[in-house]
Design a protein around this motif. Structure first.
Motif, PDB file in Angstrom:
ATOM      1  N   SER A 289      37.993  33.095  32.664  1.00 34.37           N
ATOM      2  CA  SER A 289      39.294  32.434  32.806  1.00 34.37           C
ATOM      3  C   SER A 289      40.455  33.414  32.728  1.00 34.37           C
ATOM      4  CB  SER A 289      39.448  31.360  31.721  1.00 34.37           C
ATOM      5  OG  SER A 289      39.444  31.947  30.427  1.00 34.37           O
ATOM      6  N   ASP A 295      39.121  32.685  42.273  1.00 35.32           N
ATOM      7  CA  ASP A 295      39.702  31.383  42.596  1.00 35.32           C
ATOM      8  C   ASP A 295      39.151  30.289  41.685  1.00 35.32           C
ATOM      9  OD1 ASP A 295      41.267  32.465  44.526  1.00 35.32           O
ATOM     10  OD2 ASP A 295      40.055  31.786  46.233  1.00 35.32           O
ATOM     11  N   ASN A 296      37.837  30.256  41.521  1.00 33.53           N
ATOM     12  CA  ASN A 296      37.223  29.279  40.623  1.00 33.53           C
ATOM     13  C   ASN A 296      35.803  29.717  40.303  1.00 33.53           C
ATOM     14  OD1 ASN A 296      35.324  28.027  42.629  1.00 33.53           O
ATOM     15  ND2 ASN A 296      37.248  27.464  43.615  1.00 33.53           N
TER      16      ASN A 296
END
Length: 722
Positions: A289, A295-296
């Motif tokens: 994180s 992006d994810n």
């Protein structure tokens, strides 16, 4: 809804396809002239439209392999159009009418072109017949190229004559330009006198093969035919040298994918709980994180990712395993993130085996380096597997060396005192059911929530399930309604056992797996380890094996499946050659030119530092069909001239001169159309191999083949005396 990654891949290949179309158009215009090149230009969208229609009929979808095959076919689908319109233009320039020129082009090129087209398509036949996962993965290359080649022949014999009739300049009534329009433009830019037009009156015959270029080329061909033994010997020597140098070309199975996803695998010790695995996943999630360029990401605990990508190496469910799918912002970010994650996650979880990898292309393999150790006795199998792992770890090119089932799992043994258990009213079945419900939980009912059924399970509290020491005091119900501590009816012991045992051919098998830390290919590392492994195999007891797996094994399996289709390929090619040439000798000559493209393949792969992978191998096999196509058309032209009454020597020279431009143009269109494809990670090695092979094969067709034909049939030069 189409996924963004699919859109990006399709848009990328459509861009490459557009670049290839532009290159082919430029080749047509600059080599044939504007109006003649316009005929070829109009045939391209026509053939592409017919190809897409054929793909729809035969249910061939648009994906990475089919789109790459379309770009590969683009350089081939204009060949027939170039040959037909070039022949028509030449005959009109020599004084033929439009109808006569079209008829002559049909008579002399239609059926040789059809045979050549089928031979080129047959070059991809081993792909279609390959009975393996690799063959299934690449089969659409054969489907797309075959459809494109067949419809291109129909376009060349049906539509090109009509387009030529409408678009070609009238050589009988207008001026014959000695040089094409771009030569006149170049002369203006250089402020030189423009090439003067030649007035061609009706009834006169103009020979376009009397220019300085063709005269010089004629002398070179005559020289090669005169000194044919030297030419043949030199060509054979270069071919043998290229075969020897092929060992220097890096070997590869399939390159990594160019998708932006990164896979992060976490493997705890065997027998670890889902809770421990989930705790490790949470640490990695907190770390990810905070990283830039991502992006994810998504994590799967206790199993691997579901199949979102065809060649994904799916993992079996196990409590001690977790997998992340990390989506990078771009390919450049992907490479940087992969390097940093590999180091930082190892530091974050030092007790967990981690692996950061890219998605694969081709059939899933997993770890590129694998050695399987098999035998009857598990203890000896593990001992020999440890020796193999030590050898791999000592190699400076390897990393992440481990066994696929290494450490044993913790186990609790209960030795039941049957006499005391019966006295207490406890049976073995009742005890087993109680322990199972207390620790794992037993289903007592179900709860329905809309369309979903949720199990209601009964199990002991956390202390009973987690703390091993509490097992001894666990209250076991008896048949008379009372309870008894577990320690009074059973002896509790702790030990280790194999948590997972893999069998292969009924033998327990441990696989030693490893990644490669350098840029070397797996086949190269396996070759480096070959001597050590052979020494170890010599020390193995009878019944124990050490076999190579991973990328090298899968590549060999794919190669064998393709090689199994080679007899059919040769049978089809020889049948087509015999139908067209009606001569075993001439068919053999054409067949002998097929492997000579290997000279250019080896040269270009070494020059551009490209590996020879499975896709490059398919391109090399298909290249033989392209070479035989040009050889067939030239041999057929020689035979037509001989049957027309020409001397054999003159027929060889004249036919080669006349076929020079269409052979060069078709090869040039195919080679230049491969340039955009050469940037592809997947198709790049195949494009480079075909480019090098076609360039060298074109030269051999024009110089070596006439010499071979003359030597084969003992053709002698006849001096013409006045």
């Amino acid at each position: 809804m189409v996924a963004p990654e699919i859109k990006r891949s399709v848009n990328e290949f459509m861009k490459v396809l557009a670049e290839a179309v532009i290159i082919v158009l430029l080749v047509s215009f600059f080599s044939l002239g504007f109006r003649t090149g316009l005929v070829v230009a109009f045939s391209i969208p026509l053939v592409l439209a017919m190809t897409f229609a054929g793909m729809n009929i035969f249910d061939v979808g648009l994906h990475k392999i089919s789109l790459g095959a379309l770009i590969l076919a683009l350089g081939l689908l204009v060949d027939d159009a170039i040959i037909a319109v070039e022949m028509m233009a030449i005959k009109m320039e020599q004084g033929y009418s439009r109808l006569q020129a079209a008829g002559h082009a049909w008579r002399t090129t239609a059926f040789p072109m059809l045979t050549g087209t089928l031979i080129t398509a047959a070059g991809f036949l081993p792909i279609a017949t390959a009975a393996s996962s690799t063959g299934e993965y690449t089969r659409s290359i054969f489907q797309v190229v075959t459809i494109a080649l067949i419809v291109s022949w129909f376009a060349a014999v049906l539509f090109v004559p009509y387009l030529g009739d409408k678009l070609l300049p009238d050589f009988n009534k207008e001026l014959i330009q000695k040089a094409p329009w771009y030569s006149r433009l170049w002369a203006r830019l250089r402020k030189q006198p423009e090439p003067q037009p030649m007035v061609h009156h009706a009834g006169e015959h103009h020979d376009p093969y009397q220019t300085k270029f063709y005269q010089g080329f004629r002398r070179w061909v005559d020289l090669c035919v005169t000194y044919r033994k030297t030419v043949i010997a030199t060509t054979v020597a270069i071919f043998v040298l290229s075969v020897l140098m092929f060992k220097l070309v890096p070997q590869q199975f399939f390159p990594p994918s160019n998708r932006a996803e990164i896979l992060v695998d976490l493997k705890l010790e065997e027998g670890a709980s889902l809770t421990a695995t989930e705790n490790a996943v949470k640490k990695v999630e907190q770390f990810l994180s905070k990283q830039e360029g991502i992006d994810n990401y998504v994590a799967y605990v206790g199993t691997g990712s579901p199949r979102f990508y065809l060649p994904l190496d799916q993992q079996l469910p196990q409590a001690s395993f977790a997998q992340f799918v990390v989506l990078a912002s771009s390919l450049d970010d992907r490479n940087e993130i992969r390097k940093s994650l590999d180091t930082q996650i190892r530091q974050l979880l030092p007790d967990v085996r981690t692996r950061v990898s890219l998605l694969e292309n081709g059939p899933p393999v997993g770890y590129p380096l694998q050695y399987r150790v098999s035998g009857e006795d598990l203890t000896q199998v593990r001992a020999w597997a440890d020796k193999v792992a030590a050898m791999l770890s000592a190699n400076p090119n390897t990393t992440n060396v481990h066994l696929d089932w290494g450490e044993p799992s913790k186990m609790i043994n209960l030795e039941i005192d049957q006499d005391r258990a019966r006295q207490m009213g406890v049976s073995s079945l009742d005890l087993a059911n109680f322990l199972n419900s207390s620790i794992s939980g037993a289903t007592i009912n179900q709860y329905r929530e809309k369309r979903e059924l949720i199990e209601i399970r009964l199990r002991g509290d956390q202390a009973e399930r987690v703390e091993v020491a509490s097992l001894a005091s666990l209250a076991v119900p008896t048949s008379n309604g009372g309870t008894v501590p577990l320690a009074q009816i059973a002896k509790i012991d702790y030990s280790f056992e194999e948590g997972l045992i893999w069998h292969r051919n009924r033998l327990p098998t441990i696989t030693v797996r490893a990644d490669i830390r350098t840029k070397l290919q797996p086949a190269t590392v396996v070759d480096e380890m070959a001597e050590q492994m052979n020494q170890l195999r010599a020390e193995l007891p009878n019944g124990y094996l050490v076999e190579v797996g991973g990328t090298v094994e899968e590549s060999a399996r794919g190669g064998k499946s393709v090689a199994a289709g080679m007899p059919l390929f040769l049978a089809v090619v020889m049948t087509l050659l015999m139908i067209q040439l009606r001569s075993m000798s001439r068919a053999t000559i054409v067949l002998l030119t097929a492997p000579l493209g290997l000279i250019g393949v080896v040269l270009f792969l070494l020059l551009f530092n490209k590996p020879f992978g499975f896709v490059a191998m398919l391109g090399t096999i298909a290249l033989s069909g392209m070479i035989m196509r040009n050889s067939l058309i030239l041999i057929d032209q020689i035979e037509q001239d001989i049957q027309a009454g020409h001397e054999s020597w003159d027929a060889i020279i004249d036919a080669t001169v006349r076929r020079c431009r269409p052979i060069v143009l078709t090869a040039l269109a195919a080679v230049l159309a491969m340039i955009p494809l050469s940037r592809s990670i997947f198709f790049g090695p195949m494009a480079v191999a075909i480019m090098g092979g076609l360039i060298v094969a074109t030269l051999l067709t024009l110089f070596f083949l006439p010499a071979l034909y003359a030597q084969w049939f003992k053709v002698k030069k006849i001096s013409h005396k006045l």
